[in-house]
Design a protein around this motif. Sequence first.
Motif, mmCIF file in Angstrom:
data_model
loop_
_atom_site.group_PDB
_atom_site.id
_atom_site.type_symbol
_atom_site.label_atom_id
_atom_site.label_comp_id
_atom_site.label_asym_id
_atom_site.label_seq_id
_atom_site.Cartn_x
_atom_site.Cartn_y
_atom_site.Cartn_z
ATOM 1 N N ALA A 260 35.958 71.033 -0.969
ATOM 2 C CA ALA A 260 35.482 69.932 -0.131
ATOM 3 C C ALA A 260 34.371 70.403 0.796
ATOM 4 C CB ALA A 260 36.633 69.372 0.690
ATOM 5 N N GLY A 261 33.602 69.441 1.268
ATOM 6 C CA GLY A 261 32.544 69.714 2.234
ATOM 7 C C GLY A 261 32.823 69.028 3.554
ATOM 8 N N VAL A 262 32.321 69.635 4.623
ATOM 9 C CA VAL A 262 32.473 69.097 5.974
ATOM 10 C C VAL A 262 31.086 68.965 6.584
ATOM 11 C CG1 VAL A 262 33.436 69.467 8.272
ATOM 12 C CG2 VAL A 262 34.725 70.186 6.242
ATOM 13 N N GLY A 263 30.740 67.758 7.021
ATOM 14 C CA GLY A 263 29.465 67.518 7.673
ATOM 15 C C GLY A 263 29.643 67.390 9.173
ATOM 16 N N ILE A 264 28.925 68.227 9.926
ATOM 17 C CA ILE A 264 29.041 68.245 11.381
ATOM 18 C C ILE A 264 27.716 67.796 11.970
ATOM 19 C CG2 ILE A 264 29.539 69.649 13.416
ATOM 20 C CD1 ILE A 264 30.990 71.569 11.437
ATOM 21 N N ASP A 265 27.724 66.661 12.651
ATOM 22 C CA ASP A 265 26.513 66.122 13.254
ATOM 23 C C ASP A 265 26.704 65.954 14.754
ATOM 24 O OD1 ASP A 265 25.422 66.068 10.742
ATOM 25 O OD2 ASP A 265 24.730 63.993 10.880
ATOM 26 N N TYR A 266 25.578 65.718 15.454
ATOM 27 C CA TYR A 266 25.608 65.674 16.905
ATOM 28 C C TYR A 266 25.000 64.382 17.439
ATOM 29 C CZ TYR A 266 26.529 70.628 16.287
ATOM 30 O OH TYR A 266 27.081 71.817 15.899
ATOM 31 N N CYS A 267 25.695 63.784 18.398
ATOM 32 C CA CYS A 267 25.207 62.599 19.099
ATOM 33 C C CYS A 267 25.516 62.752 20.584
ATOM 34 C CB CYS A 267 25.886 61.329 18.571
ATOM 35 S SG CYS A 267 25.427 60.860 16.893
ATOM 36 N N ALA A 268 24.738 62.083 21.407
ATOM 37 C CA ALA A 268 24.978 62.111 22.849
ATOM 38 C C ALA A 268 26.308 61.430 23.165
ATOM 39 C CB ALA A 268 23.837 61.405 23.575
ATOM 40 N N PRO A 269 27.017 61.885 24.216
ATOM 41 C CA PRO A 269 28.332 61.307 24.542
ATOM 42 C C PRO A 269 28.315 59.796 24.716
ATOM 43 C CG PRO A 269 27.963 63.308 25.809
ATOM 44 C CD PRO A 269 26.674 63.002 25.102
ATOM 45 N N ALA A 270 27.219 59.258 25.287
ATOM 46 C CA ALA A 270 27.156 57.814 25.521
ATOM 47 C C ALA A 270 26.876 57.032 24.249
ATOM 48 C CB ALA A 270 26.091 57.493 26.573
ATOM 49 N N GLU A 271 26.450 57.721 23.177
ATOM 50 C CA GLU A 271 26.094 57.047 21.916
ATOM 51 C C GLU A 271 27.306 56.985 20.990
ATOM 52 O OE1 GLU A 271 23.346 55.603 21.205
ATOM 53 O OE2 GLU A 271 22.057 56.240 22.850
ATOM 54 N N ARG A 272 28.382 56.360 21.477
ATOM 55 C CA ARG A 272 29.613 56.335 20.680
ATOM 56 C C ARG A 272 29.444 55.499 19.414
ATOM 57 N NH1 ARG A 272 33.370 60.272 21.035
ATOM 58 N NH2 ARG A 272 35.348 59.548 20.200
#
Length: 956
Positions: A260-272
């Motif tokens: 399996a693959g795991v994708g880890i992405d990043y967003c600002a805390p307020a951008e729920r």
Amino acid sequence: MIPRRLFLKGIAPLTWPLPAALAGSAAAAAASGSSLDGAPRTTQAAAPLQSLAFYYGAQIPFDELSAFDGVVLEPEHALAADPAVVARLAPQTLAMAYVSLGEVQASRPYAADLPAGAVVGRNPEWDAQIIDQTHARWPAFVAERIIAPLWKAGFRAFFLDTLDSYHRIAKTDSARLQQAQALRATLRGLQQRYEGIRFLLNRGFELVDAELAPSVLAVAAESLFQRWDPQSRRYGEVPEADRRWLLDRFAELRSRYGIAGVGIDYCAPAERALARQTAQRIADAGLIPWVAEPSLTSLGVSTIEVLPRKVLLLHANPDGNTPDLQAESAHMYGALPLEYHGFVPEYRYVGDATPVEGPLAGRYAGVVLWSDRSEVPEPARALLRLAREQGVPCVILGQSEPALLRDFGLQPGVDALPGPIRVQRLPAVPAGEVLPLIAPTDTVELAAGAGSEVWLSALARDGRRMDGAAITPWGGYALGNFGVFNLPGAAGARWSVDPIEFFRRALRVSDAPMPDVTTRVGRRAFFVHFDADGWVNRCDRPGSPLVAEVLLREYIEVYRTPILGSAVVAEISKEGVYPETAEAAQQWARRLFALPFVEAGSHSWSHPFDWVVAAGEQSSHRPYNPLKYGAYLPVPGYRFSTETEVVGSKRWIEQNLLPPGKACSMFLWPGDCNPPVSAVAAVYAAGMGNINGGGATITRSAPTLCNVWPLGIPKGGRWQVYAPMSNEQDYTNNWTGPFFGFERAIETFELTDAPRRLKPLNLYFHPYVVSNAAGAKSLHKLWRWALAQPVHTIYASQYFASVLAWQRAVVARRLDGGWQLRAPDALRQWRQPLPSAAPDLRRSQGLAGYNEHAQMRYLHAVASTVVLRTASELAAAAPRLVDANAAVVRWEAMDQRLEVEFSGHGPLDVRFEWPPGWRVKDAASRGWRIEREAGGVWRLASKHSRGSIELEFRAG
């Protein structure tokens, strides 16, 4: 130390079969009840990971992380927080330890002992030393110094980071190949040395081969759709070329090895919202998503998103983890409506400057300030500002200062409004319990602002107004008496707003299911307990029998309800304060505790009326009537000791009163029921549950939620669990009369069940209540009334356990629709506000049925994990358990058959609804009587307290 970030670039299904070798060994371990190394099993059995979290912080939200199938932790932080972290998360959540293999930072405990010559470079971005993977002593160092301590601590799975760092020092294809081969050999060595070890690789695509693949849970890579640039400190979209390269690598691993693959992405805390969208995109690409902020100290979004249940409850008492907290409005009034909505108050002093780790968004459902002082220190103001910036609802109650209101865009005036003041509740606003009286000195000109819904306004004679309570775009507020109004003449307090509805709107409460402790299998939970005071009193009747005899013969042995009984050693011991009645008192106590439906508790050694004063601990709270009673009973030769009060009393009761094999398992707080932290710690250390304090005295003459206490109060990181109901003292003016006043507890029982079920049904009293004819009659009346209700009887210890489980329960949204609900075994009841869609029992998992009461739908779980799915149109396509007076101890549902086993404390009474074609098999031979009720519901009754039912479907 926070580990370095994932150093990645960036297709497998969300569920996948584990490699055969790993699945086989795990299955064998699961069957044997042991771990793969023969030790007691503490980690999750090898099973498909459908959700995954990464949390590197030190303030670890263990309960929330238990919602995920797997979680990667920074091991130094995790073990410092709880040395038994792996067992704490097991069996539902697989704990994985972060391990950096390509680089070593100086903060690591083994950094000073690296083999000579192993360091060949430096990564200046993270101030880390780069390791030569071909160094002869490096594989042994990894196995012995890095993995071995973590293995000993219980970790069996490891997230391997910096696997590509050798690219910084290997400049040719040949050199890079040598590094990769050496690194692969290190991993194979770990495979051979640690049977059953599992890896989650950070990239390392080139390392996976047929030999290593069986130990690889998944391969992760960051920045598939959304990324974070640490240099510019900006979030942004990932270029299509980078995304395609990663997807190709994932596809190769899936097709070749089924990994399996795991994708880890990043967003600002307020951008729920963006985080949810990104997680969905990653999942649609066939990967397990994790979308969070780049420090990885927040609760992000995977295939599930934890719905925050904790609310930061800010109060003004600097000793907030002591008995003094009990007198704070935040606790007395604010906690109950929060708990009703399923929120767990996390108390915090307004002046506490300790930072809350990571973003608030995703971790807290709101921040509530309720200060009994007008000054609000900067730490609290900063926390509220941060919450607002991140989109976390904020609520302000109690006293406040203009600077705080200006932080939220309000512009309070300087001068008080001229009287007389007229208070107005706006049309269509829910009614409170009272329309408050507002003095001119308690007003300033204040407008709630654009987008707000004003609930209460104070109107001055010159036309100016103060919007004293409102729901706002950022949450809401109810200032001073606009929230809770103290009646004149010390006649109590009343809510000026409807607190349940106020918090629902201000905190943006959804229709998410929440755990519930008031109900069991759809019926109101009912338990009985008594404090031992008056066990040796004489009854006001011919012969003057001991209260102990009358209570036992005429109540306990007659009603035979599960009950928690207790003893005060000083009242029953020959060395205590009543030696002349000690022998008879002990005989009746032995008869009591010999009954199989009576559980044993201690009501202390010397019955401290004020434990803080008795123990000589400093506190600003007022002693409990010290002139009349003293701090504790005057036991001859006794010197007060918390150890004696708790452990000593438990041991004495077990040795002198209990039959062999029965333990004194509960502690019932005496006196003012406001023990210090040390006493609560002693009870937990002794392995006992606890109850008392709090209560409820809401009546028709005082119909206020101000008279209903919350579930309990924190004491030093542990929990003092309150009694749901008050005893006869509160209805008889401290047993001065009227002695029939205890009958009014029926009003409390009713008003805490409708229009909202706030509490379980709890009959709580002192034995001396039967010493008086009116009191004795009232106890009969209450007991008979309770047993005439459709209740589910339990023990007080079960209630205590359910409250602790309630705090730990986790609610999560699923990307594929519906909800995932997890709780410890002590809690099996959930509830959801009406008119939310009814469950689809065909597609839900771990759910036996539901019923409805007082604006709620009660969901009956039969597993620690429930997957709740709903249908737009309700179709009774599966049998539904409506309610029962007994616990479901076995539930086996098949396509055309259902087998259920119940266990209770008396004759079984169960209600089912089943679709056409279904019937009960062999009902008479199993001891069941069946009758049909209105609405297609069937009642099944048995004279036994344990029994099984089999339903089968027959077409035609």
